[in-house]
Design an enzyme around this catalytic site. Structure first.
Site, PDB file in Angstrom:
ATOM      1  N   SER A 173       0.637  -1.040   0.088  1.00 15.95           N
ATOM      2  CA  SER A 173      -0.259   0.092   0.204  1.00 15.95           C
ATOM      3  C   SER A 173       1.045   1.408   0.066  1.00 15.95           C
ATOM      4  O   SER A 173       1.790   1.486   0.980  1.00 15.95           O
ATOM      5  CB  SER A 173      -0.872   0.058   1.275  1.00 15.95           C
ATOM      6  OG  SER A 173      -1.438   1.384   1.255  1.00 15.95           O
ATOM      7  N   LEU A 174       0.442   2.187  -1.016  1.00 18.64           N
ATOM      8  CA  LEU A 174       1.224   3.334  -1.080  1.00 18.64           C
ATOM      9  C   LEU A 174       1.006   4.168   0.453  1.00 18.64           C
ATOM     10  O   LEU A 174       1.661   5.042   0.579  1.00 18.64           O
ATOM     11  CB  LEU A 174       0.871   4.056  -2.266  1.00 18.64           C
ATOM     12  CG  LEU A 174       1.408   3.413  -3.513  1.00 18.64           C
ATOM     13  CD1 LEU A 174       0.607   4.148  -4.806  1.00 18.64           C
ATOM     14  CD2 LEU A 174       2.756   3.683  -3.661  1.00 18.64           C
ATOM     15  N   ASN A 175       0.126   4.184   0.948  1.00 20.82           N
ATOM     16  CA  ASN A 175      -0.221   4.736   2.135  1.00 20.82           C
ATOM     17  C   ASN A 175       0.840   4.410   3.269  1.00 20.82           C
ATOM     18  O   ASN A 175       1.032   5.337   4.256  1.00 20.82           O
ATOM     19  CB  ASN A 175      -1.652   4.372   2.808  1.00 20.82           C
ATOM     20  CG  ASN A 175      -2.894   4.999   2.001  1.00 20.82           C
ATOM     21  OD1 ASN A 175      -2.571   6.139   1.492  1.00 20.82           O
ATOM     22  ND2 ASN A 175      -3.690   4.090   1.619  1.00 20.82           N
ATOM     23  N   ALA A 176       1.303   3.303   3.152  1.00 15.95           N
ATOM     24  CA  ALA A 176       2.221   3.015   4.198  1.00 15.95           C
ATOM     25  C   ALA A 176       3.619   3.842   4.312  1.00 15.95           C
ATOM     26  O   ALA A 176       4.414   3.777   5.298  1.00 15.95           O
ATOM     27  CB  ALA A 176       2.891   1.391   3.963  1.00 15.95           C
ATOM     28  N   ASP A 227      11.673   9.230  -3.401  1.00 14.73           N
ATOM     29  CA  ASP A 227      11.635   8.028  -4.116  1.00 14.73           C
ATOM     30  C   ASP A 227      13.194   7.465  -4.427  1.00 14.73           C
ATOM     31  O   ASP A 227      14.046   8.269  -4.128  1.00 14.73           O
ATOM     32  CB  ASP A 227      11.023   8.373  -5.354  1.00 14.73           C
ATOM     33  CG  ASP A 227       9.241   8.591  -5.214  1.00 14.73           C
ATOM     34  OD1 ASP A 227       8.928   8.085  -4.261  1.00 14.73           O
ATOM     35  OD2 ASP A 227       8.860   9.089  -6.189  1.00 14.73           O
ATOM     36  N   ASP A 228      13.192   6.539  -4.727  1.00 18.64           N
ATOM     37  CA  ASP A 228      14.421   5.895  -5.101  1.00 18.64           C
ATOM     38  C   ASP A 228      15.173   6.059  -6.327  1.00 18.64           C
ATOM     39  O   ASP A 228      16.012   5.349  -6.837  1.00 18.64           O
ATOM     40  CB  ASP A 228      14.268   4.205  -4.841  1.00 18.64           C
ATOM     41  CG  ASP A 228      13.452   3.604  -5.953  1.00 18.64           C
ATOM     42  OD1 ASP A 228      12.422   4.372  -6.629  1.00 18.64           O
ATOM     43  OD2 ASP A 228      13.405   2.317  -5.932  1.00 18.64           O
ATOM     44  N   GLU A 266      -0.950   8.870  -3.552  1.00 15.10           N
ATOM     45  CA  GLU A 266      -0.724   9.297  -2.298  1.00 15.10           C
ATOM     46  C   GLU A 266       0.000  10.674  -1.869  1.00 15.10           C
ATOM     47  O   GLU A 266      -0.251  11.309  -1.017  1.00 15.10           O
ATOM     48  CB  GLU A 266      -0.034   8.175  -1.437  1.00 15.10           C
ATOM     49  CG  GLU A 266       1.573   8.397  -1.729  1.00 15.10           C
ATOM     50  CD  GLU A 266       2.089   7.852  -3.020  1.00 15.10           C
ATOM     51  OE1 GLU A 266       1.349   7.637  -3.637  1.00 15.10           O
ATOM     52  OE2 GLU A 266       3.320   7.604  -3.461  1.00 15.10           O
ATOM     53  N   ASP A 267       0.818  11.037  -3.024  1.00 17.66           N
ATOM     54  CA  ASP A 267       1.420  12.438  -2.728  1.00 17.66           C
ATOM     55  C   ASP A 267       0.317  13.519  -3.022  1.00 17.66           C
ATOM     56  O   ASP A 267       0.328  14.441  -2.358  1.00 17.66           O
ATOM     57  CB  ASP A 267       2.621  12.586  -4.232  1.00 17.66           C
ATOM     58  CG  ASP A 267       1.909  12.017  -5.349  1.00 17.66           C
ATOM     59  OD1 ASP A 267       1.045  11.458  -5.606  1.00 17.66           O
ATOM     60  OD2 ASP A 267       2.656  12.436  -6.309  1.00 17.66           O
TER      61      ASP A 267
END
Ligand SMILES: *[C@@H]1O[C@H](CO)[C@@H](O)[C@H](O)[C@H]1NC(C)=O
Length: 343
Positions: free
Chosen positions: A127-130, A147-148, A237-238
């Site tokens: 989940s992107l919320n995490a 981000d990576d 999420e952003d």
């Protein structure tokens, strides 16, 4: 009588020491096996005055195993800055083997350059919320979400922190985007404006730690529904974090100009360096269909968040804050824009 009192205080002291010892051991364990207690339990929220003000915590999302070498270089570069207290690599790919993660953790700590502590946290789900879950180990007022696939130079990182300190309620970012109202479809859309912005991306987003709580724990059913939209869309999420911050500040984010940015996620930027803003103009010219699709999806998120919230909190900001000492000219080299001192 006196003896009794003495014995009592001694015992009391002993129990107290034991208690401290147990809590110290307890906290070390909870970190290594990464089973934090309920992140929304208000007891785990670190008291504001205890948080470090002169450093930041970096939260980097990692997912793709093919990008691990890049992730390592980004972590090493952040770890070299004295303003970084700790780096938490949030690994969001549940299918990555434990062996790979062990190796990755070993490599990350081997290559760290400064005093920043480094943790690798396997997220329980994809989940992107995490990425916005509050964590007891975050001991700074400011957090940097990134981000990576984005590398930013150290001076710009430190400059962004300086800007954040005087705009501590705002989101401070390097990559701006916009919402807009589309008169044809009579709906909100996602876009890029040349002169204004209302969204900063999590490629580089600095903010106060409180927003993690706002996003993950507060806002009742409406926030819950919006977090669910993020999960359903597998995106945005952003954007939701921008909604959260704008709703509190009633103002837009703050964009800082970075001297050097490498955005490896941008196919137009293979190996090249660019100044932000230049990139956007190039991008506008030839939107690939994949990008158009992406933009449509992001527009849908904005409309959904607006529907649930019942209002549009996003506000426009204009201009960017630049570190004038770091300004450099851009030169055209074989059709590519490069910093003039690199010609
Ligand atoms: C760790 O570093 C070694 C040696 O540089 C490399 O061969 C390996 O692929 C790296 N593995 C991970 C998961 O980072």
């Amino acid at each position: 009588m006196e003896v009794d009192v003495l014995r009592f205080t001694r015992n009391g002291f002993g129990i107290w020491v034991l208690f401290i010892w147990i809590s110290v051991i307890g906290s070390v364990f909870s970190r290594t096996i990464s089973m934090d207690p309920d992140p929304c339990d208000s007891n785990t929220e670190m008291e504001f005055y205890k948080l470090k003000q002169d450093q930041i915590t970096v939260l980097i999302n990692g997912y793709s195993e093919s990008r691990i070498p890049l992730l390592q270089s980004i972590v090493a570069s952040y770890s070299a800055s004295p303003i970084v207290s700790s780096i938490l690599v949030l690994w969001g790919n549940p299918s990555t083997q434990a062996q790979v993660l062990d190796q990755l953790f070993h490599n990350l700590t081997q290559h760290s350059l400064g005093t920043a502590s480094i943790s690798l946290i396997q997220q329980p789900s994809s989940s992107l919320n995490a990425r916005f879950i509050p964590r007891p180990s975050i001991d700074t007022r400011a957090v940097l979400i990134c981000d990576d696939d984005v590398e930013i130079d150290r001076r710009s990182l430190e400059f962004a922190f300086k800007v954040w300190k005087s705009n501590a309620d705002s989101l401070v970012g390097v990559f701006p985007r916009s919402h807009d109202f589309d008169l044809t479809s009579k709906g909100w859309m996602y876009t890029v404006h040349p002169d204004k912005y209302s969204i900063v991306l999590t490629k580089f987003m600095m903010m106060k730690q409180d927003y993690l709580f706002e996003y993950s724990c507060r806002g009742g059913r409406k926030m819950e529904e919006m977090r669910k939209i993020v999960d359903e869309m597998g995106n945005c999420e952003d954007i939701l974090m921008n909604f959260v911050a704008a709703d509190e500040t009633r103002a837009g984010p703050v964009m800082v100009g970075a001297e050097r940015v490498r955005d490896w996620g941008d196919p137009r930027n293979e190996g090249g360096e660019y100044r932000d803003g230049e990139e956007e103009r190039v991008r506008e010219v030839g939107l690939s269909s994949r990008r158009r699709e992406h933009r449509k999806r992001r527009g849908r998120c904005i409309r959904e968040f607006h529907r649930v919230m019942g209002r549009m909190p996003l506000r426009y900001s204009y201009g960017k804050v630049v570190n004038s000492v770091g300004e450099q000219g851009l030169c055209n080299k074989a059709g590519k824009l490069v910093f003039c001192d690199q010609r």
